[in-house]
Motif scaffolding. Structure first.
Motif, PDB file in Angstrom:
ATOM      1  N   LEU A 377       0.697  -1.213  -0.094  1.00 16.27           N
ATOM      2  CA  LEU A 377      -0.110  -0.649  -0.079  1.00 16.27           C
ATOM      3  C   LEU A 377       0.753   1.292   0.012  1.00 16.27           C
ATOM      4  O   LEU A 377       2.053   1.181   0.395  1.00 16.27           O
ATOM      5  N   LYS A 378       0.030   2.415  -0.373  1.00 21.01           N
ATOM      6  CA  LYS A 378       1.371   4.303  -1.064  1.00 21.01           C
ATOM      7  C   LYS A 378       1.027   4.464   0.593  1.00 21.01           C
ATOM      8  O   LYS A 378       2.010   5.690   0.258  1.00 21.01           O
ATOM      9  N   LYS A 379      -0.551   4.201   0.665  1.00 26.56           N
ATOM     10  CA  LYS A 379      -0.778   5.556   2.111  1.00 26.56           C
ATOM     11  C   LYS A 379      -1.044   4.518   3.078  1.00 26.56           C
ATOM     12  O   LYS A 379      -1.597   3.576   3.345  1.00 26.56           O
ATOM     13  N   ALA A 380      -1.640   5.380   4.652  1.00 26.60           N
ATOM     14  CA  ALA A 380      -1.867   4.816   5.911  1.00 26.60           C
ATOM     15  C   ALA A 380      -2.204   6.330   6.436  1.00 26.60           C
ATOM     16  O   ALA A 380      -1.316   7.412   6.308  1.00 26.60           O
ATOM     17  N   LEU A 381      -3.505   6.025   7.161  1.00 24.13           N
ATOM     18  CA  LEU A 381      -3.754   7.041   8.225  1.00 24.13           C
ATOM     19  C   LEU A 381      -3.901   6.843   9.279  1.00 24.13           C
ATOM     20  O   LEU A 381      -3.740   5.594   9.376  1.00 24.13           O
ATOM     21  N   ASP A 386      -4.169  12.946  19.519  1.00 25.28           N
ATOM     22  CA  ASP A 386      -4.187  13.646  19.486  1.00 25.28           C
ATOM     23  C   ASP A 386      -4.865  13.627  18.071  1.00 25.28           C
ATOM     24  O   ASP A 386      -5.302  15.573  18.408  1.00 25.28           O
ATOM     25  N   GLU A 387      -4.981  13.387  16.837  1.00 24.46           N
ATOM     26  CA  GLU A 387      -5.532  13.795  16.114  1.00 24.46           C
ATOM     27  C   GLU A 387      -7.375  14.170  16.415  1.00 24.46           C
ATOM     28  O   GLU A 387      -7.517  14.876  15.876  1.00 24.46           O
ATOM     29  N   LEU A 388      -7.663  13.044  17.049  1.00 22.23           N
ATOM     30  CA  LEU A 388      -9.144  13.287  16.978  1.00 22.23           C
ATOM     31  C   LEU A 388      -9.445  14.527  18.110  1.00 22.23           C
ATOM     32  O   LEU A 388     -10.406  15.196  17.711  1.00 22.23           O
ATOM     33  N   ALA A 389      -8.658  14.836  19.223  1.00 25.49           N
ATOM     34  CA  ALA A 389      -8.924  16.028  19.880  1.00 25.49           C
ATOM     35  C   ALA A 389      -9.417  17.019  19.003  1.00 25.49           C
ATOM     36  O   ALA A 389     -10.139  18.267  18.562  1.00 25.49           O
ATOM     37  N   VAL A 390      -8.477  17.325  17.785  1.00 23.84           N
ATOM     38  CA  VAL A 390      -8.456  18.339  17.145  1.00 23.84           C
ATOM     39  C   VAL A 390      -9.249  18.129  15.440  1.00 23.84           C
ATOM     40  O   VAL A 390      -8.979  18.980  14.919  1.00 23.84           O
ATOM     41  N   GLY A 391      -9.646  16.735  15.466  1.00 26.11           N
ATOM     42  CA  GLY A 391     -10.140  16.198  14.362  1.00 26.11           C
ATOM     43  C   GLY A 391      -9.638  16.705  12.706  1.00 26.11           C
ATOM     44  O   GLY A 391     -10.228  16.701  12.175  1.00 26.11           O
ATOM     45  N   LYS A 392      -7.882  16.161  13.291  1.00 26.87           N
ATOM     46  CA  LYS A 392      -7.677  16.100  12.260  1.00 26.87           C
ATOM     47  C   LYS A 392      -7.147  14.231  12.029  1.00 26.87           C
ATOM     48  O   LYS A 392      -7.217  13.829  12.626  1.00 26.87           O
ATOM     49  N   VAL A 393      -6.277  14.335  10.574  1.00 29.80           N
ATOM     50  CA  VAL A 393      -5.549  12.784  10.673  1.00 29.80           C
ATOM     51  C   VAL A 393      -4.397  12.875   9.248  1.00 29.80           C
ATOM     52  O   VAL A 393      -4.313  14.227   9.112  1.00 29.80           O
ATOM     53  N   VAL A 405      -0.143  16.135   8.169  1.00 30.49           N
ATOM     54  CA  VAL A 405      -1.732  16.301   9.202  1.00 30.49           C
ATOM     55  C   VAL A 405      -2.029  17.054   8.568  1.00 30.49           C
ATOM     56  O   VAL A 405      -2.103  18.379   8.522  1.00 30.49           O
ATOM     57  N   VAL A 406      -3.893  16.441   8.550  1.00 25.88           N
ATOM     58  CA  VAL A 406      -4.901  17.451   7.853  1.00 25.88           C
ATOM     59  C   VAL A 406      -5.942  17.461   8.127  1.00 25.88           C
ATOM     60  O   VAL A 406      -6.611  16.509   8.734  1.00 25.88           O
ATOM     61  N   ASP A 407      -6.776  18.422   7.581  1.00 24.99           N
ATOM     62  CA  ASP A 407      -8.153  18.318   8.522  1.00 24.99           C
ATOM     63  C   ASP A 407      -8.771  17.230   7.834  1.00 24.99           C
ATOM     64  O   ASP A 407      -8.706  16.029   6.767  1.00 24.99           O
ATOM     65  N   ARG A 408     -10.297  16.493   8.701  1.00 25.64           N
ATOM     66  CA  ARG A 408     -11.299  15.430   7.998  1.00 25.64           C
ATOM     67  C   ARG A 408     -11.278  16.113   6.262  1.00 25.64           C
ATOM     68  O   ARG A 408     -11.027  14.854   5.861  1.00 25.64           O
ATOM     69  N   ASP A 409     -11.880  16.638   5.975  1.00 28.90           N
ATOM     70  CA  ASP A 409     -11.872  17.324   4.771  1.00 28.90           C
ATOM     71  C   ASP A 409     -10.877  17.419   3.317  1.00 28.90           C
ATOM     72  O   ASP A 409     -11.785  17.448   2.614  1.00 28.90           O
ATOM     73  N   GLN A 410      -9.899  17.479   4.255  1.00 26.40           N
ATOM     74  CA  GLN A 410      -9.052  17.603   3.069  1.00 26.40           C
ATOM     75  C   GLN A 410      -8.439  16.267   2.383  1.00 26.40           C
ATOM     76  O   GLN A 410      -6.697  15.973   2.298  1.00 26.40           O
ATOM     77  N   ILE A 411      -8.515  14.980   3.571  1.00 23.47           N
ATOM     78  CA  ILE A 411      -7.951  14.016   2.793  1.00 23.47           C
ATOM     79  C   ILE A 411      -7.930  13.795   1.731  1.00 23.47           C
ATOM     80  O   ILE A 411      -7.044  13.247   1.266  1.00 23.47           O
TER      81      ILE A 411
END
Length: 416
Positions: A377-381, A386-393, A405-411
């Motif tokens: 696989l090429k990508k892993a999330l 920490d991410e959950l607390a700020v709504g990021k991944v 580290v990106v916002d959920r809507d920028q995945i």
RNA sequence: GUGCCUGUAGCUCAAUGGCAGAGUGCUUCACUGUGGAUGAAGAUGUUGAGGGUUCGAGCCCCUCCAGGCACCCCA
């Protein structure tokens, strides 16, 4: 525990190998469709009678898998597709559109001694243009073959399509004074001249009753690379290939005869130039496809390509892409048991956006990354506290080891 | 169907008829929020199967199985 062995001459296609086969199919589909050919398929099981009429004697009697069904009737695993095609064409001869351009890819079986390039179960690309007797049709099939070779990345200095015309050879044999009854024997000998030492070959030919003078003239004939100029059809064929920009892949070769009896005109084979593998593909023009199965006479031209040799050749030239599986699939890690629902939701969201997603199991992250890496696989999330607390991944590129580290809507953007 | 060659760890291979090994890969740990490296520890074999010769067989002999090469045939 002892693992029960597979049937001799069959192959298991593990995911990596299956991906390679599907890549091959994708290429030959492209070549077929580039010329407007439509896919078809017939049954893998046929009656022996279907082959009795058409195929070469040896192919049916020595090489076909034949066994009784539960009712005691003989069943044949198809050793080739042409008779099936003939039946299908003959059955609907009055409603099909001609010339018909059809292609197929499927499994075939021949009871042979397995060796390099030869298995008992193999896959074969068949492609035929039925209902035309023109040189244009012959040129088209050679063009399809050349287009395929080009598509998979083979160069004209690596592989060549060798062409001859049985009508031309027939005329030349007549000139040498070989009677109609002796021609098939001589053609067979020409077909296999490179498989025997020169003296052995000449002895074998002499044993068949040919004179030294005739043998000399045959040698002369086979050395003549310009012989095609004596054939209107071949001259035109090469003109057409030049117009398609594919002539560099094709060359005249007087030794090409081909074993099957039903070829009546242009015949051709593709070979690699250096390594000396078996023929990659082979085919030719036939005068009457459906006559033996009860239809009105129909001419045509076609060729077949087995999956085994072409893959060996492509392997030898390093032309099979490395990463064929899981290209766009991503791994969603699971930080721990408590966060499993969050990761599961994330995976679900990504799937609804069209991504393939492997959801890991809550283990050490190191193991999850290693698992993703080994799957190719090429990508892993990563979705941790920490991410959950700020709504990021965290999106990690497994090839470059970089992560952002990106916002959920920028995945989506970061997964490109 | 014919002739010849080969078969040892997942892979590549070593071992004069005398204790079955190496490299690589794999597992675990160093490293409870990160897979490339490094170090440490560990697991894996009815030497393709069966029989024979021998005090003793991975090695020699026989049969079978599988693979490779050349025929035959052909994709």
């Amino acid at each position: 525990m002892k693992i029960i062995r597979s049937i001799k001459g069959t192959r298991d296609f593990y995911p990596d190998e299956m991906a390679r086969r599907m890549w091959l199919v994708d290429k030959l589909r492209q070549a077929s469709e580039a010329f407007g050919y439509q896919q078809y398929e017939g049954p893998c099981l046929e009656t022996i009678d279907l082959y009795a009429a058409k195929s070469g004697e040896e192919l049916v009697k020595e090489q076909a898998f034949v066994f009784p069904d539960r009712g005691g009737d003989p069943i044949t695993l198809r050793p080739e597709l042409t008779p099936t095609l003939a039946r299908m064409i003959a059955s609907k001869q009055n409603e099909l559109v001609f010339p018909a351009r059809w292609w197929s890819f499927g499994p075939f079986w021949r009871y042979e001694r397995p060796q390099k390039g030869r298995t008992r179960e193999f896959y074969q690309w068949n492609i035929d243009l039925i209902g035309s007797d023109s040189v244009q049709a012959d040129a088209e099939l050679v063009s399809v073959a050349a287009t395929f070779l080009k598509l998979v990345g083979l160069k004209s200095d690596q592989v060549q399509i060798l062409v001859n015309d049985r009508r031309l050879m027939d005329r030349k044999l007549t000139e040498i004074g070989i009677g109609q009854d002796k021609k098939p024997e001589m053609l067979r000998m020409i077909d296999r001249i490179d498989k025997q030492p020169a003296d052995v070959w000449e002895q074998n030919v002499a044993d068949l009753g040919f004179s030294q003078e005739q043998i000399g003239k045959i040698r002369e004939l086979l050395a003549n690379r310009e012989l095609w100029r004596e054939s209107v059809e071949l001259s035109q064929l090469f003109d057409f290939l030049a117009l398609n920009g594919l002539d560099e892949y094709v060359r005249y070769e007087p030794k090409i005869i081909r074993g099957l009896d039903y070829y009546t005109g242009v015949v051709f084979e593709a070979h690699d130039v250096k390594e000396g593998f078996r023929a990659i593909l082979g085919g030719g023009h036939y005068a009457n496809l459906v006559g033996d199965v009860g239809g009105q006479p129909l001419p045509g031209v076609g060729f077949a390509m087995g999956d085994v040799v072409v893959m060996l050749v492509l392997e030898a030239f390093g032309l099979i892409p490395e990463e064929l599986t899981h290209g766009e699939t991503v791994l969603v890690t699971v930080f721990n048991e408590e966060l499993l629902p969050d990761s599961m939701r994330l995976a679900s969201e990504l799937r609804s956006m069209g991504f393939g997603v492997v959801l890991a199991e809550p283990e050490k992250l190191a193991k999850q990354f290693k698992y993703a890496d080994r799957l190719g696989l090429k990508k892993a999330l990563v979705l941790g506290p920490d991410e959950l607390a700020v709504g990021k991944v965290v999106v990690k590129d497994l090839r470059t080891f970089e992560q952002v580290v990106v916002d959920r809507d920028q995945i989506i953007a970061s997964l490109k």
